[in-house]
Design a protein around this motif. Structure first.
Motif, PDB file in Angstrom:
ATOM      1  N   LEU A 260       0.852  -1.340   0.223  1.00 44.70           N
ATOM      2  CA  LEU A 260      -0.022  -0.094   0.042  1.00 44.70           C
ATOM      3  C   LEU A 260       0.758   1.323   0.147  1.00 44.70           C
ATOM      4  N   ALA A 261       2.013   1.310   0.848  1.00 46.84           N
ATOM      5  CA  ALA A 261       2.666   2.550   1.082  1.00 46.84           C
ATOM      6  C   ALA A 261       3.795   2.586  -0.074  1.00 46.84           C
ATOM      7  N   ASN A 262       4.160   1.392  -0.642  1.00 52.97           N
ATOM      8  CA  ASN A 262       5.176   1.334  -1.668  1.00 52.97           C
ATOM      9  C   ASN A 262       4.718   0.844  -2.839  1.00 52.97           C
ATOM     10  N   PRO A 263       4.181   1.540  -4.005  1.00 52.37           N
ATOM     11  CA  PRO A 263       3.792   0.696  -5.179  1.00 52.37           C
ATOM     12  C   PRO A 263       4.728   0.141  -5.958  1.00 52.37           C
ATOM     13  N   ASP A 264       6.163   0.295  -5.856  1.00 56.72           N
ATOM     14  CA  ASP A 264       7.141  -0.318  -6.365  1.00 56.72           C
ATOM     15  C   ASP A 264       7.805  -1.223  -5.383  1.00 56.72           C
ATOM     16  N   LEU A 265       7.215  -1.889  -4.742  1.00 55.78           N
ATOM     17  CA  LEU A 265       7.656  -2.786  -3.498  1.00 55.78           C
ATOM     18  C   LEU A 265       8.697  -3.979  -3.940  1.00 55.78           C
ATOM     19  N   PRO A 266       8.621  -4.438  -5.319  1.00 56.04           N
ATOM     20  CA  PRO A 266       9.473  -5.424  -5.639  1.00 56.04           C
ATOM     21  C   PRO A 266      10.862  -4.657  -6.076  1.00 56.04           C
ATOM     22  N   ALA A 267      10.813  -3.554  -6.355  1.00 56.84           N
ATOM     23  CA  ALA A 267      12.060  -2.877  -7.100  1.00 56.84           C
ATOM     24  C   ALA A 267      12.657  -2.422  -5.613  1.00 56.84           C
ATOM     25  N   ARG A 268      11.890  -2.037  -4.601  1.00 57.31           N
ATOM     26  CA  ARG A 268      12.368  -1.457  -3.378  1.00 57.31           C
ATOM     27  C   ARG A 268      13.122  -2.733  -2.701  1.00 57.31           C
ATOM     28  N   TYR A 269      12.452  -3.968  -2.643  1.00 57.07           N
ATOM     29  CA  TYR A 269      12.972  -4.925  -2.062  1.00 57.07           C
ATOM     30  C   TYR A 269      14.451  -5.513  -2.924  1.00 57.07           C
ATOM     31  N   GLY A 270      14.330  -5.556  -4.128  1.00 51.88           N
ATOM     32  CA  GLY A 270      15.568  -5.873  -4.922  1.00 51.88           C
ATOM     33  C   GLY A 270      16.504  -4.917  -4.739  1.00 51.88           C
ATOM     34  N   ALA A 271      16.463  -3.834  -4.526  1.00 54.13           N
ATOM     35  CA  ALA A 271      17.479  -2.811  -4.478  1.00 54.13           C
ATOM     36  C   ALA A 271      17.968  -2.587  -2.699  1.00 54.13           C
TER      37      ALA A 271
ATOM     38  N   THR B 170     -11.156   9.419  -0.788  1.00 51.83           N
ATOM     39  CA  THR B 170     -10.344  10.140  -2.054  1.00 51.83           C
ATOM     40  C   THR B 170      -9.060   9.287  -2.386  1.00 51.83           C
ATOM     41  N   GLY B 171      -8.324   9.923  -3.260  1.00 49.05           N
ATOM     42  CA  GLY B 171      -7.122   9.249  -3.702  1.00 49.05           C
ATOM     43  C   GLY B 171      -5.845   9.455  -2.773  1.00 49.05           C
ATOM     44  N   GLU B 172      -6.170  10.293  -1.670  1.00 46.10           N
ATOM     45  CA  GLU B 172      -5.266  10.549  -0.470  1.00 46.10           C
ATOM     46  C   GLU B 172      -4.988   9.297   0.148  1.00 46.10           C
ATOM     47  N   GLY B 173      -3.598   8.782   0.365  1.00 45.67           N
ATOM     48  CA  GLY B 173      -3.350   7.651   1.005  1.00 45.67           C
ATOM     49  C   GLY B 173      -3.561   6.435   0.021  1.00 45.67           C
ATOM     50  N   LEU B 174      -3.689   6.701  -1.137  1.00 44.12           N
ATOM     51  CA  LEU B 174      -3.851   5.626  -2.139  1.00 44.12           C
ATOM     52  C   LEU B 174      -3.069   5.778  -3.294  1.00 44.12           C
ATOM     53  N   ILE B 175      -3.231   6.778  -3.950  1.00 42.22           N
ATOM     54  CA  ILE B 175      -2.235   6.974  -5.373  1.00 42.22           C
ATOM     55  C   ILE B 175      -1.198   7.942  -4.962  1.00 42.22           C
ATOM     56  N   ASP B 176      -0.886   8.272  -3.919  1.00 46.95           N
ATOM     57  CA  ASP B 176       0.065   9.487  -3.529  1.00 46.95           C
ATOM     58  C   ASP B 176       1.441   9.233  -3.079  1.00 46.95           C
ATOM     59  N   TYR B 177       1.579   7.932  -2.872  1.00 48.52           N
ATOM     60  CA  TYR B 177       2.868   7.493  -2.203  1.00 48.52           C
ATOM     61  C   TYR B 177       4.054   7.168  -3.411  1.00 48.52           C
ATOM     62  N   PRO B 178       5.020   7.806  -3.176  1.00 45.22           N
ATOM     63  CA  PRO B 178       6.260   8.027  -4.158  1.00 45.22           C
ATOM     64  C   PRO B 178       6.734   6.521  -4.612  1.00 45.22           C
ATOM     65  N   SER B 179       7.087   6.571  -5.688  1.00 44.88           N
ATOM     66  CA  SER B 179       8.065   5.366  -6.341  1.00 44.88           C
ATOM     67  C   SER B 179       9.601   5.868  -6.220  1.00 44.88           C
ATOM     68  N   LEU B 180      10.574   4.600  -6.296  1.00 45.52           N
ATOM     69  CA  LEU B 180      11.788   5.322  -6.400  1.00 45.52           C
ATOM     70  C   LEU B 180      12.091   6.356  -7.688  1.00 45.52           C
TER      71      LEU B 180
END
Length: 336
Positions: free
Chosen positions: A299-310, A326-336
């Motif tokens: 939920l907090a890390n849309p790119d979780l596989p990339a973060r775990y890999g790195a 709303t989209g707050e807390g849904l689509i506003d978490y940053p990716s790497l």
């Protein structure tokens, strides 16, 4: 890894997480397509629970999958995930007629039956209709392009209540012995598999959970019998919760471990339950799980596989916006 008919690029599965972003007709909000597409790098996305039967919709703002008005929104979600080369399974459930004490929180373990909401027992004809309803929903899921369908039979919903000797007090073909208590679940899985294929059918169970706040003295017996019966369906995977420390504090069954499950289930196992990266890697290395299911980290890390890999740091979870509208807390978490 290969999971039934699906080839997954990694062993990180996105957990089904209730987001409560639906309108009064159970239609997912438009923002949900972006939410799921952002997380398409998961090996597999399992959607939030969608009610396959209208009166099984549970508490407010939950998504449904029983009305043609809901289908365009789900198609947009599927198309958005596929556009990002992702794979997505629809989780179907039937929560029964109970509700929660605190509707706004949607806490699964707070299922209660009050005098005002006390349900009537389903008739045998109503029970026999449940597998047909799940089969019809699986047919629609197939037509909309979902890669798989997962039947949710855990966390105190209707299927879980049928499985448990503490809550299933029926004296007909659907109650009493373990064989009778698993009947409606087995029939529902067969109906789903007939529509989308057994190699695209998954099952979620939560054997460690209490139902109605009571331990199940026949838990091991019931689930051992169920796992033996599942070989007849040849499922793509089994999705199981282990007991977390939080679960144990509220009386979860500590005897049903991943080790115990492995003794009774030789198929593909997706393990959930508060894993971090290291714990997930260890579970896979030990053969206790084939893939690991992550909820809050995804939920907090849309790119979780990339973060775990790195081995990159994770975004913190904002609990204040878990169930905003709303989209707050849904689509506003940053990716790497």
């Amino acid at each position: 890894m290969q999971v039934g008919a699906l080839e997954l690029p990694n062993r990180l599965v996105m957990a089904p997480m209730t987001r409560k972003r639906a309108d009064e007709d159970g239609v997912p909000q438009p923002v949900m397509a972006q939410y799921y597409a952002q997380r398409a790098s998961a090996g597999l996305i399992i959607t939030e629970s969608a009610a396959a039967i209208p009166f099984g919709a549970g508490y407010g703002s939950l998504v449904g999958f029983f009305d043609e008005r809901q289908e365009p929104a789900w198609r947009r979600i599927v198309d958005a995930v596929h556009a990002e080369s992702g794979r997505i399974a629809l989780q179907l459930w039937h929560v029964g007629r109970a509700r929660t004490e605190q509707d706004g929180l949607g806490k699964g373990r707070n299922w209660v039956i009050t005098e005002e909401l006390r349900p009537e027992r389903l008739t045998e004809d109503e029970v026999r209709a449940i597998p047909r309803d799940f089969g019809a929903a699986a047919r629609r899921a197939r037509d909309l392009g979902f890669d798989a369908v997962e039947l949710h039979a855990g966390t105190g919903n209707l299927m879980d209540r049928f499985l448990r000797s503490t809550t299933n007090r029926r004296a007909d073909d659907y109650g009493g012995s373990a064989a009778s208590r698993v009947r409606v679940l087995s029939e529902s899985l067969t109906a789903i598999a007939a529509e989308i294929g057994s190699d695209r059918t998954g099952l979620k169970i939560s054997p460690v959970w209490q139902v109605d706040g009571r331990p199940d003295p026949t838990g091991r017996e019931s689930f051992a019998y169920l796992l033996g019966r599942l070989a007849e369906v040849d499922l793509a995977y089994l999705h199981v919760n282990r007991a977390t420390e939080e679960d144990l504090r509220v009386g979860a069954d500590a005897s049903i471990t991943l080790e115990w499950l492995r003794e009774h289930w030789a198929g593909t196992l997706l393990a959930a339950g508060g894993f971090d990266r290291e714990q997930g890697e260890q579970a896979i290395a030990k053969g206790l799980a084939d893939a690991v299911v992550y909820g809050r980290p995804f939920l907090a890390n849309p790119d979780l596989p990339a973060r775990y890999g790195a081995r990159a740091p994770l975004n913190p979870l904002n609990r204040e916006t878990l169930y905003s509208s709303t989209g707050e807390g849904l689509i506003d978490y940053p990716s790497l």
